[in-house]
Scaffold this motif. Structure first.
Motif, mmCIF file in Angstrom:
data_model
loop_
_atom_site.group_PDB
_atom_site.id
_atom_site.type_symbol
_atom_site.label_atom_id
_atom_site.label_comp_id
_atom_site.label_asym_id
_atom_site.label_seq_id
_atom_site.Cartn_x
_atom_site.Cartn_y
_atom_site.Cartn_z
ATOM 1 N N ILE A 1 -4.366 7.924 -2.033
ATOM 2 C CA ILE A 1 -4.066 7.507 -3.435
ATOM 3 C C ILE A 1 -5.489 8.137 -4.269
ATOM 4 O O ILE A 1 -5.555 8.714 -5.426
ATOM 5 C CB ILE A 1 -4.100 6.018 -3.588
ATOM 6 C CG1 ILE A 1 -2.637 5.649 -3.134
ATOM 7 C CG2 ILE A 1 -4.550 5.503 -5.040
ATOM 8 C CD1 ILE A 1 -2.467 4.307 -3.063
ATOM 9 N N VAL A 2 -6.698 7.930 -3.349
ATOM 10 C CA VAL A 2 -8.141 8.204 -4.120
ATOM 11 C C VAL A 2 -8.047 9.691 -4.267
ATOM 12 O O VAL A 2 -8.232 10.104 -5.417
ATOM 13 C CB VAL A 2 -9.204 7.894 -3.273
ATOM 14 C CG1 VAL A 2 -10.543 8.413 -3.631
ATOM 15 C CG2 VAL A 2 -9.265 6.316 -3.055
ATOM 16 N N SER A 3 -7.634 10.436 -3.347
ATOM 17 C CA SER A 3 -7.826 11.735 -3.493
ATOM 18 C C SER A 3 -6.720 12.288 -4.724
ATOM 19 O O SER A 3 -7.054 13.231 -5.366
ATOM 20 C CB SER A 3 -7.060 12.330 -1.994
ATOM 21 O OG SER A 3 -7.071 13.671 -2.054
ATOM 22 N N SER A 4 -5.640 11.772 -4.559
ATOM 23 C CA SER A 4 -4.779 12.019 -5.790
ATOM 24 C C SER A 4 -5.268 11.760 -7.249
ATOM 25 O O SER A 4 -5.291 12.364 -8.076
ATOM 26 C CB SER A 4 -3.324 11.361 -5.659
ATOM 27 O OG SER A 4 -2.378 11.507 -6.806
ATOM 28 N N LEU A 5 -5.952 10.646 -7.190
ATOM 29 C CA LEU A 5 -6.658 10.026 -8.404
ATOM 30 C C LEU A 5 -7.759 11.049 -8.899
ATOM 31 O O LEU A 5 -7.992 11.222 -10.050
ATOM 32 C CB LEU A 5 -7.034 8.565 -8.295
ATOM 33 C CG LEU A 5 -6.117 7.612 -8.107
ATOM 34 C CD1 LEU A 5 -6.807 5.907 -8.129
ATOM 35 C CD2 LEU A 5 -5.153 7.323 -9.730
ATOM 36 N N MET A 6 -8.264 11.490 -8.051
ATOM 37 C CA MET A 6 -9.560 12.373 -8.615
ATOM 38 C C MET A 6 -8.977 13.693 -9.003
ATOM 39 O O MET A 6 -9.802 14.306 -9.676
ATOM 40 C CB MET A 6 -10.477 12.682 -7.163
ATOM 41 C CG MET A 6 -11.009 11.474 -6.491
ATOM 42 S SD MET A 6 -12.143 10.541 -7.657
ATOM 43 C CE MET A 6 -13.255 11.869 -8.033
ATOM 44 N N PRO B 1 -0.948 -1.619 10.942
ATOM 45 C CA PRO B 1 -0.879 -1.701 9.467
ATOM 46 C C PRO B 1 -2.140 -1.304 8.967
ATOM 47 O O PRO B 1 -1.978 -0.894 7.713
ATOM 48 C CB PRO B 1 -0.386 -3.304 9.324
ATOM 49 C CG PRO B 1 0.557 -3.508 10.562
ATOM 50 C CD PRO B 1 -0.594 -2.714 11.607
ATOM 51 N N LEU B 2 -3.136 -1.733 9.501
ATOM 52 C CA LEU B 2 -4.564 -1.382 8.816
ATOM 53 C C LEU B 2 -4.882 0.013 8.610
ATOM 54 O O LEU B 2 -5.400 0.311 7.375
ATOM 55 C CB LEU B 2 -5.658 -2.319 9.379
ATOM 56 C CG LEU B 2 -7.165 -2.044 8.752
ATOM 57 C CD1 LEU B 2 -7.176 -2.580 7.632
ATOM 58 C CD2 LEU B 2 -8.169 -2.776 9.826
ATOM 59 N N THR B 3 -4.452 0.500 9.490
ATOM 60 C CA THR B 3 -4.577 2.175 9.516
ATOM 61 C C THR B 3 -3.850 2.801 8.534
ATOM 62 O O THR B 3 -4.139 3.563 7.841
ATOM 63 C CB THR B 3 -4.115 2.771 11.055
ATOM 64 O OG1 THR B 3 -5.123 2.252 11.865
ATOM 65 C CG2 THR B 3 -4.319 4.244 11.098
ATOM 66 N N PHE C 1 -5.096 4.959 5.273
ATOM 67 C CA PHE C 1 -4.490 6.004 4.959
ATOM 68 C C PHE C 1 -3.783 6.132 3.579
ATOM 69 O O PHE C 1 -4.134 7.107 2.837
ATOM 70 C CB PHE C 1 -3.452 6.736 6.249
ATOM 71 C CG PHE C 1 -2.659 7.872 5.579
ATOM 72 C CD1 PHE C 1 -3.363 9.082 5.994
ATOM 73 C CD2 PHE C 1 -1.443 7.954 5.138
ATOM 74 C CE1 PHE C 1 -2.635 10.397 5.942
ATOM 75 C CE2 PHE C 1 -1.100 9.040 5.095
ATOM 76 C CZ PHE C 1 -1.523 10.365 5.166
ATOM 77 N N SER C 2 -3.240 5.336 3.174
ATOM 78 C CA SER C 2 -2.540 5.251 2.013
ATOM 79 C C SER C 2 -3.388 5.142 0.962
ATOM 80 O O SER C 2 -3.300 5.889 -0.164
ATOM 81 C CB SER C 2 -1.319 4.219 1.796
ATOM 82 O OG SER C 2 -0.347 4.148 2.744
ATOM 83 N N ALA D 1 0.789 -1.260 0.045
ATOM 84 C CA ALA D 1 0.192 0.169 0.024
ATOM 85 C C ALA D 1 0.804 1.341 0.102
ATOM 86 O O ALA D 1 0.403 2.181 -0.929
ATOM 87 C CB ALA D 1 -0.823 0.161 1.335
ATOM 88 N N TYR D 2 1.839 1.250 0.683
ATOM 89 C CA TYR D 2 2.840 2.394 0.524
ATOM 90 C C TYR D 2 3.533 2.466 -0.663
ATOM 91 O O TYR D 2 3.520 3.692 -1.056
ATOM 92 C CB TYR D 2 3.870 2.141 1.926
ATOM 93 C CG TYR D 2 4.986 3.156 1.965
ATOM 94 C CD1 TYR D 2 4.797 4.547 2.180
ATOM 95 C CD2 TYR D 2 6.377 2.705 1.191
ATOM 96 C CE1 TYR D 2 5.695 5.538 2.381
ATOM 97 C CE2 TYR D 2 7.312 3.817 1.380
ATOM 98 C CZ TYR D 2 6.970 5.364 2.000
ATOM 99 O OH TYR D 2 7.933 6.174 1.833
#
Length: 311
Positions: free
Chosen positions: A221-226, A210-212, A216-217, A119-120
Motif C-alpha cells: 500500500i505504501v509503495s502504491s501511495l508513493m 496474519p501479522l506477516t 506485506f499488505s 489489511a487485505y
C-alpha cells in the motif's frame, strides 16, 4: 486417566491486578467505565454502519464485525472481574474458567483474523482499484468472515479438549484477572507437553502468519501511495490505512509484549497490567480511532444521533 482425577479441582483463584483492598473500589470504577465505553462505542459503530447505506461496503462490513468481536472480547473477561471485586471474591469455577478460556481464544483470534482481512481489503482497494468491486464482492466478504469464525472455533475447541485431560490440584492460584490458557497450563499437576506444543504451533500459525500478511499488505500500500499523483486520494488512503495501522500496532504491540517474554520469567503483576492494554484498552479505543479521522463514519454517527433525537 480416570475421570475422578480430572475433576479434583472445582475452583481456581484469580489474584487480579492488585490484592490491596483500598484499590478495589478504584479498579471497579475504572474497569466499569472502560467496559461501558467499549460496549457503547462499538455498538454505535455497528448501528451507524447498519443504518447508513453509504457504509454498506466491504471495509465497513469488516469494521462492524470487528466492533462486534470487541464487545464480545471484553464481555468475556471484565464482567467476571467486576463481579469478583464487588463480591470480595477471587473464585471462578472450573467450568467457568474453561469457558472463559475458550471464548477468550475465540474472540482474540477473531480480532487477529479480522485485522488481517481488513489489511487485505485495503490492499485490494488501493493497489487494484479497478478490480476492487469484482474481487471484494459480497460473497467473498461473507466467506472470509465465515472461514475466520470456523477456523478459530475449531482451534480453540482442540485446546479445550486437551485441557480436559489435565489434572489440577485444589486451590490453584492464577496471577491474572481472567483465566488464560498459558496460565492454566502452568498450574496443571499433570504433564502439559502436548498442550504446550499445540499452543506454540497455534500461536505461530495464527499470529505470525496474519501479522506477516498485514505487514506485506501495508508495504504494498505504501509503495502504491508513493506513486499516486492525486494529493486528495493520497490523503484519504493514508487516513484510512493510518487508522488500521494504529489498531494493529496497539493490538500486536501490547499482546506480543506480554507473551514474547523469556520462558523463565513468571507471569508477574506487571505483565497482568500490561495485558489490560490489548484486552480492554484496545477494544475501547478502536471506535475512536476508526471514527475520528473518518468523515463517512462521523457523518453516519451524526445521522444516527439526529434519528435517535427525533420524536
Amino acid at each position: 486417566m480416570g475421570a475422578g482425577n480430572k475433576t479434583e479441582v472445582s475452583v481456581f483463584l484469580l489474584l487480579g491486578l492488585s490484592e490491596d483492598p483500598k484499590l478495589q473500589p478504584l479498579l471497579f470504577g475504572l474497569f466499569l467505565s472502560m467496559y461501558l465505553v467499549t460496549v457503547l462505542g462499538n455498538l454505535l459503530i455497528i448501528l451507524a454502519i447498519l443504518f447508513d447505506p453509504h457504509l454498506h461496503t466491504p471495509m465497513y462490513f469488516f469494521l462492524s464485525n470487528l466492533s462486534l468481536v470487541d464487545i464480545c472480547f471484553t464481555s468475556t473477561t471484565i464482567p467476571k472481574m467486576l463481579l469478583n471485586i464487588q463480591a470480595h471474591s477471587k473464585d471462578i469455577s472450573y467450568i467457568g474458567c474453561i469457558t472463559q478460556v475458550y471464548f477468550f481464544m475465540v474472540f482474540a483470534g477473531m480480532d487477529d483474523f479480522l485485522l488481517t482481512v481488513m489489511a487485505y481489503d485495503r490492499y485490494v482497494a488501493i493497489c487494484h482499484p479497478l478490480h476492487y468491486s469484482v474481487i471484494m464482492n459480497p460473497r467473498l466478504c461473507v466467506l472470509l468472515v465465515l472461514i475466520c469464525w470456523l477456523t478459530i472455533f475449531w482451534v480453540s475447541l482442540i485446546h479445550i479438549l486437551l485441557v480436559g485431560w489435565l489434572t489440577f490440584c485444589p486451590g490453584m492460584e492464577l496471577p491474572h484477572f481472567f483465566c488464560e490458557l498459558s496460565q492454566i497450563l502452568k498450574v496443571a499437576c499433570s504433564d502439559t507437553l502436548i498442550n504446550n506444543i499445540c499452543l506454540y504451533v497455534a500461536s505461530a500459525l495464527l499470529c505470525m502468519f496474519p501479522l506477516t500478511g498485514i505487514l506485506f499488505s501495508n508495504s504494498q500500500i505504501v509503495s502504491s501511495l508513493m506513486r499516486m499523483t492525486s494529493t486528495e486520494g493520497k490523503y484519504k488512503a493514508f487516513s484510512t490505512c493510518g487508522s488500521h495501522l494504529s489498531v494493529v500496532s496497539l493490538f500486536y504491540g501490547t499482546s506480543l509484549g506480554v507473551y514474547l517474554t523469556p520462558a523463565v520469567t513468571h507471569f508477574s503483576q506487571r505483565s497482568s497490567v500490561a495485558s489490560v492494554m490489548y484486552t480492554v484498552v484496545t477494544p475501547m479505543l478502536n471506535p475512536f480511532i476508526y471514527s475520528l479521522r473518518n468523515k463517512d463514519v462521523k457523518g453516519a454517527l451524526r445521522k444516527l444521533s439526529r434519528a435517535a433525537s427525533c420524536p
